[in-house]
Design a protein around this motif. Structure first.
Motif, PDB file in Angstrom:
ATOM      1  N   TYR A  18       0.829  -1.202   0.000  1.00 54.08           N
ATOM      2  CA  TYR A  18       0.000   0.000   0.000  1.00 54.08           C
ATOM      3  C   TYR A  18       0.867   1.256   0.000  1.00 54.08           C
ATOM      4  CZ  TYR A  18      -3.675  -3.298   1.259  1.00 54.08           C
ATOM      5  OH  TYR A  18      -4.549  -4.347   1.264  1.00 54.08           O
ATOM      6  N   PRO A  19       0.298   2.381  -0.435  1.00 54.57           N
ATOM      7  CA  PRO A  19       1.085   3.610  -0.526  1.00 54.57           C
ATOM      8  C   PRO A  19       1.214   4.341   0.802  1.00 54.57           C
ATOM      9  CG  PRO A  19      -1.137   4.012  -1.322  1.00 54.57           C
ATOM     10  CD  PRO A  19      -1.052   2.539  -1.030  1.00 54.57           C
ATOM     11  N   VAL A  20       2.191   5.214   0.841  1.00 52.80           N
ATOM     12  CA  VAL A  20       2.321   6.220   1.891  1.00 52.80           C
ATOM     13  C   VAL A  20       1.974   7.552   1.243  1.00 52.80           C
ATOM     14  CG1 VAL A  20       3.888   7.426   3.460  1.00 52.80           C
ATOM     15  CG2 VAL A  20       4.103   4.941   3.124  1.00 52.80           C
ATOM     16  N   HIS A  21       0.922   8.215   1.719  1.00 49.95           N
ATOM     17  CA  HIS A  21       0.541   9.524   1.202  1.00 49.95           C
ATOM     18  C   HIS A  21       1.247  10.583   2.047  1.00 49.95           C
ATOM     19  CE1 HIS A  21      -2.371   7.549  -1.300  1.00 49.95           C
ATOM     20  NE2 HIS A  21      -3.051   7.093  -0.272  1.00 49.95           N
ATOM     21  N   ALA A  22       1.945  11.498   1.369  1.00 53.57           N
ATOM     22  CA  ALA A  22       2.791  12.431   2.106  1.00 53.57           C
ATOM     23  C   ALA A  22       2.819  13.793   1.424  1.00 53.57           C
ATOM     24  CB  ALA A  22       4.210  11.861   2.216  1.00 53.57           C
ATOM     25  N   ARG A  23       3.499  14.753   2.085  1.00 59.12           N
ATOM     26  CA  ARG A  23       3.666  16.085   1.513  1.00 59.12           C
ATOM     27  C   ARG A  23       4.940  16.705   2.060  1.00 59.12           C
ATOM     28  NH1 ARG A  23      -0.894  19.954   4.547  1.00 59.12           N
ATOM     29  NH2 ARG A  23      -0.072  19.741   6.657  1.00 59.12           N
ATOM     30  N   ARG A  24       5.423  17.706   1.354  1.00 57.29           N
ATOM     31  CA  ARG A  24       6.581  18.489   1.795  1.00 57.29           C
ATOM     32  C   ARG A  24       6.267  19.977   1.610  1.00 57.29           C
ATOM     33  NH1 ARG A  24      11.942  15.202   1.290  1.00 57.29           N
ATOM     34  NH2 ARG A  24      11.233  13.126   0.664  1.00 57.29           N
ATOM     35  N   LYS A  25       6.804  20.782   2.509  1.00 62.05           N
ATOM     36  CA  LYS A  25       6.574  22.221   2.454  1.00 62.05           C
ATOM     37  C   LYS A  25       7.310  22.832   1.276  1.00 62.05           C
ATOM     38  CE  LYS A  25       4.929  25.998   4.518  1.00 62.05           C
ATOM     39  NZ  LYS A  25       3.479  26.231   4.646  1.00 62.05           N
ATOM     40  N   ASP A  26       6.649  23.744   0.565  1.00 61.90           N
ATOM     41  CA  ASP A  26       7.290  24.456  -0.540  1.00 61.90           C
ATOM     42  C   ASP A  26       8.352  25.411   0.008  1.00 61.90           C
ATOM     43  OD1 ASP A  26       7.767  25.210  -3.143  1.00 61.90           O
ATOM     44  OD2 ASP A  26       6.199  26.736  -3.176  1.00 61.90           O
ATOM     45  N   GLY A  27       9.337  25.677  -0.806  1.00 67.02           N
ATOM     46  CA  GLY A  27      10.403  26.580  -0.407  1.00 67.02           C
ATOM     47  C   GLY A  27      11.448  26.685  -1.494  1.00 67.02           C
ATOM     48  N   PRO A  28      12.509  27.450  -1.278  1.00 67.73           N
ATOM     49  CA  PRO A  28      13.565  27.600  -2.287  1.00 67.73           C
ATOM     50  C   PRO A  28      14.169  26.253  -2.666  1.00 67.73           C
ATOM     51  CG  PRO A  28      13.822  29.219  -0.523  1.00 67.73           C
ATOM     52  CD  PRO A  28      12.757  28.270  -0.081  1.00 67.73           C
ATOM     53  N   GLY A  29      14.254  25.985  -3.952  1.00 66.60           N
ATOM     54  CA  GLY A  29      14.851  24.753  -4.444  1.00 66.60           C
ATOM     55  C   GLY A  29      13.963  23.528  -4.337  1.00 66.60           C
TER      56      GLY A  29
ATOM     57  N   GLU B 264       9.728  15.436   5.199  1.00 66.16           N
ATOM     58  CA  GLU B 264       8.465  14.862   4.742  1.00 66.16           C
ATOM     59  C   GLU B 264       7.466  14.788   5.891  1.00 66.16           C
ATOM     60  OE1 GLU B 264       7.741  11.139   2.062  1.00 66.16           O
ATOM     61  OE2 GLU B 264       7.721  10.442   4.144  1.00 66.16           O
ATOM     62  N   GLU B 265       6.222  15.083   5.590  1.00 66.79           N
ATOM     63  CA  GLU B 265       5.135  14.906   6.549  1.00 66.79           C
ATOM     64  C   GLU B 265       4.216  13.811   6.023  1.00 66.79           C
ATOM     65  OE1 GLU B 265       1.266  17.464   7.738  1.00 66.79           O
ATOM     66  OE2 GLU B 265       3.174  18.431   8.239  1.00 66.79           O
ATOM     67  N   VAL B 266       4.099  12.715   6.751  1.00 65.29           N
ATOM     68  CA  VAL B 266       3.246  11.611   6.329  1.00 65.29           C
ATOM     69  C   VAL B 266       1.800  11.925   6.679  1.00 65.29           C
ATOM     70  CG1 VAL B 266       2.679   9.176   6.684  1.00 65.29           C
ATOM     71  CG2 VAL B 266       5.070   9.892   6.512  1.00 65.29           C
ATOM     72  N   LEU B 267       0.957  11.926   5.669  1.00 65.56           N
ATOM     73  CA  LEU B 267      -0.470  12.114   5.891  1.00 65.56           C
ATOM     74  C   LEU B 267      -1.119  10.802   6.324  1.00 65.56           C
ATOM     75  CD1 LEU B 267      -1.223  14.210   2.671  1.00 65.56           C
ATOM     76  CD2 LEU B 267      -0.697  15.079   4.948  1.00 65.56           C
ATOM     77  N   LEU B 268      -0.894   9.752   5.520  1.00 65.77           N
ATOM     78  CA  LEU B 268      -1.454   8.433   5.806  1.00 65.77           C
ATOM     79  C   LEU B 268      -0.458   7.364   5.398  1.00 65.77           C
ATOM     80  CD1 LEU B 268      -5.070   8.878   4.359  1.00 65.77           C
ATOM     81  CD2 LEU B 268      -4.460   8.820   6.790  1.00 65.77           C
ATOM     82  N   ASP B 269      -0.117   6.492   6.314  1.00 62.87           N
ATOM     83  CA  ASP B 269       0.635   5.294   5.974  1.00 62.87           C
ATOM     84  C   ASP B 269      -0.392   4.178   5.820  1.00 62.87           C
ATOM     85  OD1 ASP B 269       2.144   3.020   5.735  1.00 62.87           O
ATOM     86  OD2 ASP B 269       3.459   3.433   7.439  1.00 62.87           O
ATOM     87  N   VAL B 270      -0.785   3.916   4.580  1.00 61.74           N
ATOM     88  CA  VAL B 270      -1.878   2.970   4.342  1.00 61.74           C
ATOM     89  C   VAL B 270      -1.467   1.554   4.721  1.00 61.74           C
ATOM     90  CG1 VAL B 270      -3.542   2.149   2.617  1.00 61.74           C
ATOM     91  CG2 VAL B 270      -2.724   4.497   2.517  1.00 61.74           C
ATOM     92  N   ASN B 271      -0.190   1.246   4.698  1.00 58.38           N
ATOM     93  CA  ASN B 271       0.267  -0.077   5.137  1.00 58.38           C
ATOM     94  C   ASN B 271      -0.090  -0.320   6.600  1.00 58.38           C
ATOM     95  OD1 ASN B 271       1.930  -1.006   2.700  1.00 58.38           O
ATOM     96  ND2 ASN B 271       2.761   1.030   3.116  1.00 58.38           N
ATOM     97  N   ALA B 272       0.098   0.692   7.426  1.00 55.31           N
ATOM     98  CA  ALA B 272      -0.230   0.559   8.846  1.00 55.31           C
ATOM     99  C   ALA B 272      -1.740   0.451   9.039  1.00 55.31           C
ATOM    100  CB  ALA B 272       0.325   1.747   9.622  1.00 55.31           C
TER     101      ALA B 272
END
Length: 724
Positions: free
Chosen positions: A121-132, A150-158
């Protein structure tokens, strides 16, 4: 009866002596129970296997029969386990296990999904925008295993741990980026539960909302969630409600209830985030009502519904932009209307209707508009610039699939689009509309030494029996000779106006490497050639879908693409109806038929409005309460047209919890087929006892099912295993 005796009685165990060869396994024989299915105008039909239907999935006799079918399939497939395992290892060996999606930016964050090696299953995640920080840098970090920031929103495996089936259908973040709502399904029946998570603290809130669809929208206050509640019996999308965080779910306010059971329902935010819109749509009509996202107290109808008028509206700037078939625009046109419009009289034509171009959709940007179109059976993207210029995104192959990708922000000069073909893995490009620069953002990695140059794709046009030209996409290994000796798998669907476009498949490579041809028949009932293509394959024209498929088979055999006794056919759901129809109409044209979750009991299902999807689809199949449609549907319904004749070998699959095509349709079909089949070819019936319409959940488990089905097919077609 002891368990061993029970299995022997069903023919699932064989007895042997030292002097005799093993007795071939005998398939299960379901008990017949008289049952009359009545139509309102008086017609009656006998359905001796109607008893197999149990909406609660608890009937012990029914479950025992399904388990017996699985046991029989296990017995038949046992000698093919080595081939199945090899296919499975080939398929998953082409998949990059630690892969990730192309990130997209939204409200200061980059969102993506990624897989970890060995995980389903996937890990749904996001990262903050910024330089580079951009899509390329995040992909590089993910590939290197660098998840710093990285900020994990949902670890669907868990979330899926310990569950036989698990799927997250939708997830949405509040406008202030702090609260996540997500909808999950634990049995494959597509009845979801909404849960809430605080992204700052990681806390999952105690409140849950059950019996809903996977469709969520937050209001601008970051506390109010709009969702769609399903009818508990028919599972239809019936009511839009709103939930305020921290309040009892039982007090959720009703926002809108759809009285007409022929309409589906969904909710969304407009392109510019100014509006929340409720959309309802039947086969032939649609209606949209919207409210300001900042204060969604009153939803106003954009244009009242009218039979045979469809429209989908988006808002950007100070206007609505609307795709519609109004005023005879069969292939659709695009119109505009002011923000306060509530009537079609305000609509102004913008992109005109054309008889030779079907408009599928569009994406609005501040400086241009991208229009997804079809012509000559192929997709293309047309870019309309602010000053009136236009251009088409280029393609390099004769048969391909191209479409709009995730374009989350309208204030950009970059257009993302997807491209694939039967030889080219799924590819995401980014095109700068101002400068013309094109970037390759991602091409689906295919491991195991896959080289597209080793394969050939082509497009042929097949004359149907009524003179219509049917487009067919083909792929085979380079060096293939059209000498009439090869084995071929032909796929088709042909319903709901769903276009089956040529795209890359990691599973089909195993077939091509064994010398097979893969043919994708773009038969009527889809929309590959425009709206008329769809109209000519539904209702009282439905049989065109079936005869088109048969005509394609006969043509390809005549042209030497395949041997007449080495053709396999594959279809699922409404494509399973296609498989059942061709098995009755032209059984001698196919050596083996693969039928997944097949819609094969058309008349009985469409007579029962309590069954999910029935009422929504009267304009697709017809309403059998009317004699004209009853008689026509009865003339092709696979279950009703089974007869004493030699049938091809068949592999039929279903899921016990399927809400789209209920398990009892294929169960009844197989039981009656066994009674009437005068041939000697095997018929196996695989029931997934823990899944629904889409099969098992998880990235790799579904390939087990594919490998088993393909092993059966290869054996029937006499396809030799390649040398190690």
């Amino acid at each position: 009866m002891k368990p061993t005796h029970f299995l022997l009685a069903l023919g699932l165990m064989t007895t042997t002596t030292h002097a005799a060869a093993p007795i071939p396994p005998t398939p299960p024989d379901a008990v017949k129970q008289p049952h009359v299915v009545k139509a309102p105008f008086g017609a009656e039909r006998q359905d001796e296997y109607y008893w197999l239907r149990d909406d609660k999935r608890e009937n012990k006799q029914m479950l025992a029969y399904l388990q017996a079918e699985n046991a029989y399939t296990d017995t038949v497939m046992a000698p093919l386990k080595p081939v199945e395992e090899r296919l499975y290892q080939e398929i998953v060996g082409r998949i990059k296990q630690d892969d990730s999606s192309v990130p997209y930016r939204e409200r200061g964050w980059w969102y993506y999904s990624r897989f970890e090696t060995g995980q389903d299953y996937p890990v749904h995640a996001r990262r903050k925008d910024g330089p580079g920080v951009d899509a390329a840098s995040i992909q590089q970090a993910n590939a290197a295993g660098d998840f710093d920031g990285e900020e994990v929103l949902l670890d669907v495996n868990a979330l899926a741990k310990g569950k036989d089936y698990y799927q997250v259908g939708d997830y949405e973040v509040t406008q202030d980026n702090t609260i996540l709502a997500y909808a999950d399904d634990t049995n494959g029946r597509r009845q979801y539960t909404i849960r809430f998570k605080n992204l700052a603290t990681g806390e999952t809130y105690p409140e849950q909302i059950t019996g809903v669809s996977a469709n969520l929208v937050w209001a601008d206050d970051n506390r109010t969630l709009f969702y769609v509640e399903n009818d508990p019996e028919t599972l239809l999308t019936k009511r839009v409600k709103k939930h305020v965080l921290g309040t009892p779910v039982a007090q959720d306010a009703l926002v809108y209830e759809e009285p007409d059971d022929s309409f589906y329902m969904g909710i969304d935010r407009s392109r510019d985030d100014k509006y929340i819109c409720i959309g309802v749509e039947s086969t032939v009509s649609s209606e949209q009502r919207c409210a300001p996202a900042a204060d969604p107290a009153q939803f106003v109808v954009l244009a009242p519904r009218q039979r045979d008028v469809e429209y989908q509206a988006e808002h950007l700037g100070d206007r609505w932009v609307i795709r519609t078939n109004a005023d005879g625009a069969k292939n659709f046109k695009i119109v505009t209307a002011p923000s306060d419009s509530t009537s079609r009289k305000d609509w102004k034509d913008w992109v005109p209707h054309r008889d030779d171009v079907y408009i599928e959709g569009f994406e609005l940007f501040d400086g241009f508009t991208a229009v997804a179109e079809r012509s000559d059976g192929l997709e293309r993207v047309r870019i309309l610039k602010a000053k009136g210029e236009e251009e088409y995104v280029k393609a390099d192959e004769p048969a391909y699939s191209m479409g709009l990708d995730v374009n989350s922000e309208p204030d950009s000069d970059w257009l993302r689009y997807s491209y694939t073909s039967l030889t080219t893995p799924a590819t995401t490009y980014e095109l700068n509309v101002s400068s013309g620069e094109r970037r390759l953002l991602k091409r689906q990695p295919v491991l195991g030494g896959y080289d597209p140059a080793r394969y050939v794709t082509e497009r042929v046009w097949v004359p149907a029996r009524d003179g219509t030209r049917i487009p067919v996409s083909l792929v085979y290994k380079k060096g293939f000779e059209k000498n009439g000796k090869a084995a071929m798998l032909q796929y088709g669907y042909g319903s709901y106006g769903a276009s089956m476009d040529p795209g890359f498949s990691v599973t089909n490579v195993s077939l091509l490497d064994r010398g097979m041809v893969y043919a994708l028949a773009h038969i009527r009932g889809g929309q590959e050639m425009g709206r008329k293509w769809y109209d000519d394959g539904k209702l009282l024209n439905k049989k065109n879908t079936f005869t088109d498929f048969i005509d394609v088979t006969e043509y390809l055999v005549r042209q030497g693409y395949a041997a007449p006794d080495r053709v396999a056919a594959l279809g699922g759901s409404a494509g399973g109806l296609l498989m059942g129809a061709i098995a009755n109409m032209a059984p001698d044209k196919y050596r083996v038929i693969l039928s997944q979750v097949p819609f094969v009991d058309v008349v009985t299902t469409m007579l029962d409005p309590s069954i999910p999807l029935t009422t929504n689809e009267y304009d697709e199949w017809g309403n059998p309460e009317q004699k004209e449609y009853y008689d026509y549907m009865l003339s092709y319904s696979p279950y009703d047209n089974l007869k004493a004749q030699d049938y091809p070998a068949m592999f039929v699959g279903t899921g016990l919890w399927d809400s789209q095509v209920q398990y009892f349709e294929p169960a009844k079909y197989v039981a009656r087929l066994r009674d009437l089949d005068t041939g000697s070819q095997p018929v196996v019936f695989r029931i997934n006892m823990e899944a629904g319409h889409g099969g098992k959940s998880g990235r790799f488990r579904r390939y087990r099912e594919t490998a088993e089905m393909y092993a059966f097919m290869l054996d029937q077609l006499g396809v030799a295993e390649p040398a190690p």
